[in-house]
Scaffold this motif. Structure first.
Motif, short mmCIF file in Angstrom:
data_model
loop_
_atom_site.label_atom_id
_atom_site.label_comp_id
_atom_site.label_asym_id
_atom_site.label_seq_id
_atom_site.Cartn_x
_atom_site.Cartn_y
_atom_site.Cartn_z
N UNK A 119 25.52 35.66 36.23
CA UNK A 119 26.15 36.38 37.34
C UNK A 119 27.38 37.09 36.81
N UNK A 120 27.56 38.35 37.26
CA UNK A 120 28.72 39.12 36.79
C UNK A 120 29.35 39.86 37.96
N UNK A 121 30.66 39.65 38.20
CA UNK A 121 31.34 40.31 39.32
C UNK A 121 31.88 41.69 38.93
N UNK A 122 31.81 42.61 39.88
CA UNK A 122 32.35 43.95 39.71
C UNK A 122 33.12 44.32 40.97
N UNK A 123 33.97 45.30 40.84
CA UNK A 123 34.69 45.82 42.01
C UNK A 123 34.47 47.33 42.04
N UNK A 124 33.26 47.71 42.48
CA UNK A 124 32.85 49.11 42.45
C UNK A 124 33.28 49.87 43.68
#
Length: 681
Positions: free
Chosen positions: A409-414
């Motif tokens: 799992x990888x978090x982003x703030x797009x």
């Protein structure tokens, strides 16, 4: 004095009926908040613990407090209370479980069954459902049901879903006993003890459960008289379980453990073959019998490299011996058939887990599975007394697979809306018999705020043909050319949580290709007319709407499902699976000591049972299932809780789906009552 009298009365009734069972409370049902409920961790959807809002699969979690609230006694009864799931009894099998449609004879061969992360599906039948009732709820700490494919984590058997069971694992010293008795000649008994020493722990669970003569009335067509007649099944069930678990912390960050298990099940007068032969050949003796004994050993190690890295490895060995018996001497087959089978399974799994400061995580590892069908003997006794004993040719067949696993799992703030998470997984399975199989999954989770998330989930699954499908049987021709079948699924999920309400809606679509199904042969082979073959496309689609509400002293739990599944090649629907399913639970806590919970299930299906011939179509119209159960709980003290459960409160003559042309389907239990008392010592 009054309190002592009531306690003594319940104890006396229970002991006289010989019933003892055991649960230690994981959570206090009377006072748990919605926030605490939503914070319960699920473990089957990832190699990292997740909450329901974080999970990248549609999953339902159940623990002792939940199944006590529902008043269920066995795994099958619990599965029948799960969303978009049916689990009626079947021919020589304790349960036939179907998830999100596709209900027929092969439904079981597509659900991965796991116990403490060990795969327990059979080699010959490809399922763990034959003896699923043999896992007593008293020995379990939780059950999780994944609706949809799970091959990216759990391999070839996780096609339509996953049933993950975890045995009891208390974290502090405790001793618990519960007694239960009921009107269906049922009694249950279990004792749990957990001891904590310096850097060591020992858990032991012993349970016994018996359901007596339930006198289930079923109907069948009598062609000679042109009438519908009735028969009766006792549907008796006896379960014995033993679980012993030992763990030791040998040094800082390192734990070693050894678990031993024994599960025994004896089922008497399960459903027979119904109208499979085109007529009700077994008539008022439409029965089958099944016994299963499973012994299992697991050894493992957990090592914490650091606060953010962990390594785990375990190996296992299990053996299953089962016996199936059906008397066909009054049918055109003219024989009493008994099959005795023995299988051995062994395996190894090693996983590295890493968590990162930005909220990302990554797991990767290796898994090996091996199995052999040690024995498979068939005995047939005909009406003249002649006895034929045959060892099936698949006896001695082995299977091996090697797998590589990836989960992350990888978090982003797009976007300005909030956190975006990419969830991914991949499993590569190499079999001796088939080509390399690839099972990917990918998910996009968009958090609109701390309490609302939108999920777009995609997954692929495969299922390798089992030995029954490859080697056939006395009625089904062998097929050495069978290849794995494949499933693709896509889900769109919206979940939101308020102070007193959780709501979620899921839209799903499944595309099933190269489906392995029985087909009529153009030219019979050795007098056999059918064969398992890779056929064309099947599809399922629908939605699930779930709400959980906690307001003052009330609890409201609802799940509405609409499911349609069809064979694209023939344009025929699987109409024996309910197209509408509604579960409504209402609880009220009177005070700190008294609680009442009512659960109602409604199913509508367009056809009572799946059929195999035109003659079996008689009396196969729409069926409605409606049942209400209530549980009244009295917490006498902090260590003693009693319950009274009434099942099928209105004593309706309900039927669950059948897959062998049974008139109206498979009968449900009539009204029955049980009393229980739990002591925490």
């Amino acid at each position: 004095m009054k309190q002592h009298f009531v306690t003594k009365l319940i104890t006396t009734i229970s002991i006289q009926c010989f019933s003892v069972s055991l649960f230690a409370h994981e959570r206090d049902l009377f006072s748990i908040s919605l926030e605490e409920l939503m914070d319960i961790k699920v473990t089957s959807t990832s190699y990292f613990d997740q909450t329901r809002m974080d999970a990248s699969s549609s999953v339902t979690h159940s623990d002792p407090a939940h199944w006590q609230e529902l008043g269920v006694r066995t795994m099958g009864e619990l599965l029948n209370n799960m969303p978009s799931t049916i689990s009626p009894q079947g021919f020589a099998t304790s349960r036939v479980t179907s998830i999100r449609g596709f209900f027929d004879f092969n439904s079981n061969s597509g659900i991965a069954t796991r116990l403490d992360d060990i795969p327990v599906n059979k080699l010959r039948s490809g399922t763990g459902m034959l003896g699923i009732e043999g896992f007593d709820l008293a020995t379990l700490s939780n059950v999780e049901l994944i609706r949809g494919p799970g091959s990216a984590m759990h391999g070839a058997d996780a096609f339509h879903g996953v049933i993950s069971m975890q045995t009891y694992a208390p974290t502090e010293a405790t001793k618990t006993v519960q007694l239960e008795a009921g009107t269906e000649q049922d009694g249950a008994g279990s004792v749990l003890a957990h001891f904590e020493g310096e850097q060591q722990g020992l858990t032991a669970v012993l349970s016994q459960r018996k359901l007596g003569d339930q006198a289930l009335q079923y109907e069948y067509n009598e062609p000679a008289l042109g009438q519908v007649r009735s028969g009766e099944r006792s549907n008796e069930l006896e379960i014995s379980n033993l679980v012993v678990k030992y763990s030791a912390h040998v040094r800082t960050g390192t734990e070693l453990y050894a678990n031993a298990y024994l599960f025994n099940m004896d089922a008497n007068q399960l459903p027979g073959i119904g109208a499979t032969l085109g007529e009700p050949g077994m008539a008022d003796k439409d029965w089958s019998y099944y016994r299963s004994l499973t012994s299992l050993m697991k050894l493992g190690m957990n090592h914490q490299w650091s606060d953010q890295s962990k390594f785990s490895v375990f190996g296992y060995y299990w053996k299953n011996e089962d016996v199936y018996n059906t008397d066909f001497r009054d049918t055109v087959l003219g024989v009493n058939v008994e099959e005795q089978r023995q299988e051995s399974h062994w395996g190894l799994q090693a996983i590295n887990r890493h968590s990162f400061d930005n909220g990302a995580n990554l797991a990767y590892g290796y898994e090996y599975r091996g199995a052999v069908l040690d024995e498979f003997n068939v005995t047939a006794l005909d009406n003249s007394g002649s006895l034929i004993e045959v060892q099936r040719e698949e006896a001695g067949t082995e299977s091996d697979s090697h797998s590589l696993l990836l989960d992350g799992r990888y978090p982003l703030y797009l976007f300005d809306l909030g956190k975006t998470e990419i969830v991914y997984g991949l499993r590569l399975d190499e079999f001796e018999e088939f080509d390399l199989q690839t099972s990917p999954r990918l998910g996009l989770l968009q958090h609109l705020n701390d309490r609302t998330v939108i999920k777009l989930l995609y997954g692929q699954a495969f299922r390798a043909p089992n030995l029954l499908e490859r080697f056939g049987s006395e009625q089904i021709a062998a097929n050495d050319d069978l290849q794995p079948e494949a499933l693709e699924t896509i889900e769109l999920v919206l979940q939101t949580q308020f102070e007193h309400l959780f709501a979620g809606i899921t839209l799903f679509a499944n595309d099933w290709s190269d489906a392995i199904r029985t087909e009529a042969l153009d030219v019979p082979v050795n007098g056999v007319d059918f064969q398992f073959q890779n056929t064309g496309q099947n599809k399922a689609y629908g939605f699930e709407l779930e709400t959980l509400a906690r307001w003052n002293k009330f609890r409201f739990d609802t799940m509405l499902s609409h499911v349609r599944s069809k064979n694209d090649d023939t344009d025929e629907f699987f109409d024996a699976f309910p197209d509408w399913m509604l579960n409504i639970g209402v609880g009220y806590t009177f005070n700190a000591n008294w609680d009442l919970y009512s659960s109602t299930r409604y199913h509508h299906r367009r056809q009572a049972a799946e059929v195999f011939s035109a003659a079996a179509m008689a009396n196969q119209g729409p069926e409605t299932f409606l049942r209400t159960d209530i549980v009244l709980a009295w917490m006498v003290s902090s260590s003693l809780t009693t319950r009274m459960t009434i099942r099928n409160l209105f004593n309706r003559d309900d039927f669950q789906p059948g897959y062998m042309g049974q008139v109206k389907g498979v009968p449900d239990n009539g009204i029955n009552l049980s009393l229980s008392a739990s002591w925490h010592l």
